[in-house]
Design a protein around this motif. Structure first.
Motif, PDB file in Angstrom:
ATOM      1  N   MET A   1       0.853  -1.181   0.000  1.00  0.00           N
ATOM      2  CA  MET A   1       0.000   0.000   0.000  1.00  0.00           C
ATOM      3  C   MET A   1       0.896   1.241   0.000  1.00  0.00           C
ATOM      4  SD  MET A   1      -2.930   1.139   2.813  1.00  0.00           S
ATOM      5  CE  MET A   1      -3.419  -0.509   3.088  1.00  0.00           C
ATOM      6  N   PRO A   2       0.633   2.253  -0.839  1.00  0.00           N
ATOM      7  CA  PRO A   2       1.446   3.472  -0.836  1.00  0.00           C
ATOM      8  C   PRO A   2       1.379   4.169   0.518  1.00  0.00           C
ATOM      9  CG  PRO A   2      -0.002   3.406  -2.769  1.00  0.00           C
ATOM     10  CD  PRO A   2      -0.373   2.259  -1.892  1.00  0.00           C
ATOM     11  N   GLN A   3       2.448   4.937   0.792  1.00  0.00           N
ATOM     12  CA  GLN A   3       2.571   5.599   2.091  1.00  0.00           C
ATOM     13  C   GLN A   3       1.382   6.501   2.392  1.00  0.00           C
ATOM     14  OE1 GLN A   3       6.284   7.557   2.767  1.00  0.00           O
ATOM     15  NE2 GLN A   3       5.426   8.932   4.257  1.00  0.00           N
ATOM     16  N   SER A   4       0.957   7.317   1.421  1.00  0.00           N
ATOM     17  CA  SER A   4      -0.143   8.258   1.684  1.00  0.00           C
ATOM     18  C   SER A   4      -1.429   7.508   2.037  1.00  0.00           C
ATOM     19  CB  SER A   4      -0.357   9.191   0.498  1.00  0.00           C
ATOM     20  OG  SER A   4      -0.676   8.446  -0.659  1.00  0.00           O
ATOM     21  N   ASN A   5      -1.653   6.327   1.416  1.00  0.00           N
ATOM     22  CA  ASN A   5      -2.835   5.531   1.758  1.00  0.00           C
ATOM     23  C   ASN A   5      -2.738   4.997   3.178  1.00  0.00           C
ATOM     24  OD1 ASN A   5      -3.925   5.990  -0.740  1.00  0.00           O
ATOM     25  ND2 ASN A   5      -3.408   3.988  -1.572  1.00  0.00           N
ATOM     26  N   THR A   6      -1.539   4.569   3.579  1.00  0.00           N
ATOM     27  CA  THR A   6      -1.336   4.069   4.940  1.00  0.00           C
ATOM     28  C   THR A   6      -1.651   5.167   5.947  1.00  0.00           C
ATOM     29  OG1 THR A   6       0.380   2.573   4.174  1.00  0.00           O
ATOM     30  CG2 THR A   6       0.348   3.065   6.523  1.00  0.00           C
ATOM     31  N   VAL A   7      -1.130   6.367   5.708  1.00  0.00           N
ATOM     32  CA  VAL A   7      -1.368   7.489   6.619  1.00  0.00           C
ATOM     33  C   VAL A   7      -2.844   7.873   6.598  1.00  0.00           C
ATOM     34  CG1 VAL A   7      -0.802   9.886   7.146  1.00  0.00           C
ATOM     35  CG2 VAL A   7       0.995   8.323   6.397  1.00  0.00           C
ATOM     36  N   GLU A   8      -3.454   7.828   5.423  1.00  0.00           N
ATOM     37  CA  GLU A   8      -4.874   8.166   5.318  1.00  0.00           C
ATOM     38  C   GLU A   8      -5.730   7.203   6.147  1.00  0.00           C
ATOM     39  OE1 GLU A   8      -8.358   8.602   1.895  1.00  0.00           O
ATOM     40  OE2 GLU A   8      -6.289   8.236   1.290  1.00  0.00           O
ATOM     41  N   VAL A   9      -5.421   5.925   6.066  1.00  0.00           N
ATOM     42  CA  VAL A   9      -6.166   4.924   6.844  1.00  0.00           C
ATOM     43  C   VAL A   9      -5.930   5.137   8.341  1.00  0.00           C
ATOM     44  CG1 VAL A   9      -6.319   2.448   7.373  1.00  0.00           C
ATOM     45  CG2 VAL A   9      -6.242   3.218   4.991  1.00  0.00           C
ATOM     46  N   PHE A  40       0.496  13.356  12.388  1.00  0.00           N
ATOM     47  CA  PHE A  40       0.187  12.829  11.057  1.00  0.00           C
ATOM     48  C   PHE A  40       1.035  13.502   9.970  1.00  0.00           C
ATOM     49  CE2 PHE A  40      -3.525  11.304  13.374  1.00  0.00           C
ATOM     50  CZ  PHE A  40      -3.520   9.975  12.964  1.00  0.00           C
ATOM     51  N   MET A  41       1.376  14.762  10.173  1.00  0.00           N
ATOM     52  CA  MET A  41       2.279  15.428   9.208  1.00  0.00           C
ATOM     53  C   MET A  41       3.654  14.769   9.239  1.00  0.00           C
ATOM     54  SD  MET A  41       0.799  17.553   7.344  1.00  0.00           S
ATOM     55  CE  MET A  41       2.257  18.228   6.583  1.00  0.00           C
ATOM     56  N   ARG A  42       4.097  14.395  10.428  1.00  0.00           N
ATOM     57  CA  ARG A  42       5.384  13.706  10.542  1.00  0.00           C
ATOM     58  C   ARG A  42       5.338  12.392   9.758  1.00  0.00           C
ATOM     59  NH1 ARG A  42       9.004  13.261  15.860  1.00  0.00           N
ATOM     60  NH2 ARG A  42       9.134  15.459  15.348  1.00  0.00           N
ATOM     61  N   LEU A  43       4.220  11.686   9.842  1.00  0.00           N
ATOM     62  CA  LEU A  43       4.087  10.434   9.099  1.00  0.00           C
ATOM     63  C   LEU A  43       4.066  10.680   7.596  1.00  0.00           C
ATOM     64  CD1 LEU A  43       1.418   8.563  11.263  1.00  0.00           C
ATOM     65  CD2 LEU A  43       3.893   8.193  11.211  1.00  0.00           C
ATOM     66  N   LEU A  44       3.372  11.741   7.178  1.00  0.00           N
ATOM     67  CA  LEU A  44       3.301  12.050   5.747  1.00  0.00           C
ATOM     68  C   LEU A  44       4.657  12.437   5.168  1.00  0.00           C
ATOM     69  CD1 LEU A  44      -0.056  13.996   5.366  1.00  0.00           C
ATOM     70  CD2 LEU A  44       0.581  11.844   4.243  1.00  0.00           C
ATOM     71  N   THR A  45       5.471  13.103   5.969  1.00  0.00           N
ATOM     72  CA  THR A  45       6.772  13.570   5.469  1.00  0.00           C
ATOM     73  C   THR A  45       7.894  12.576   5.716  1.00  0.00           C
ATOM     74  OG1 THR A  45       7.170  14.808   7.512  1.00  0.00           O
ATOM     75  CG2 THR A  45       6.148  16.011   5.692  1.00  0.00           C
ATOM     76  N   ALA A  46       7.576  11.452   6.386  1.00  0.00           N
ATOM     77  CA  ALA A  46       8.595  10.427   6.634  1.00  0.00           C
ATOM     78  C   ALA A  46       8.941   9.729   5.323  1.00  0.00           C
ATOM     79  CB  ALA A  46       8.082   9.412   7.655  1.00  0.00           C
ATOM     80  N   ARG A  47      10.151   9.223   5.261  1.00  0.00           N
ATOM     81  CA  ARG A  47      10.573   8.498   4.062  1.00  0.00           C
ATOM     82  C   ARG A  47       9.722   7.260   3.825  1.00  0.00           C
ATOM     83  NH1 ARG A  47      16.983   8.985   5.031  1.00  0.00           N
ATOM     84  NH2 ARG A  47      17.101  11.203   4.577  1.00  0.00           N
TER      85      ARG A  47
END
Length: 162
Positions: A1-9, A40-47
């Protein structure tokens, strides 16, 4: 699953829980909401964001780091305001200069994060207080050679961060 989808969920499933957890820690709903967003911003900007088996435990770990940084910023701001209060009024910086100085101090604190305390102290004494190597050594009880090593470590950290 792409990172943005993981963070979105994670956001959809656990945002209100995390905000409540932070509210209990802070006692302030506005700060809790801000720090939940920061988490959540930290998660979005994480590698890379893992798909954790225990999402709430994972979010708690990330939120604790955000909370720790929040407390560090508060401590830094308090120390800065205390130093300003001790300054003669005619030498005190304007509100705009205060904001710029405080932002710079916070960025510098982040840059030096992880370095041993004596290294940070030597750097601040040299850069902020303008002390010589000998004065820093005397203040910290270390040799001039050690002062130079400490300042080199701090300077390298700042250089490579840029």
């Amino acid at each position: 699953m792409p990172q943005s989808n993981t963070v979105e969920v994670l956001y959809q499933d656990h945002h209100s829980w995390l905000t409540g957890w932070l509210r209990r820690k802070l006692g302030c709903p506005q700060s809790a909401a801000d720090l939940a967003q920061d988490t959540f911003m930290r998660l979005l900007t994480a590698r890379e964001t893992p798909s954790p088996a225990e999402p709430r435990a994972f979010l708690t770990v990330v939120a604790k780091r955000v909370l720790f940084n929040h407390y560090r910023r508060q401590d830094l701001e308090r120390a800065y305001l205390l130093a300003l209060a001790e300054m003669p009024e005619q030498l005190a910086p304007s509100e705009e200069e205060r904001a710029i100085i405080l932002q710079t101090l916070m960025e510098l604190d982040q840059l030096l994060d992880g370095l041993p305390c004596p290294v940070k102290q030597a750097f601040v004494l040299a850069q902020v207080d303008g002390l010589s190597h000998a004065q820093i050594g005397a203040r910290l009880g270390i040799s001039i050679a050690t002062v130079k090593r400490h300042l080199s470590k701090a300077a390298l950290r700042c250089y490579f961060a840029l």
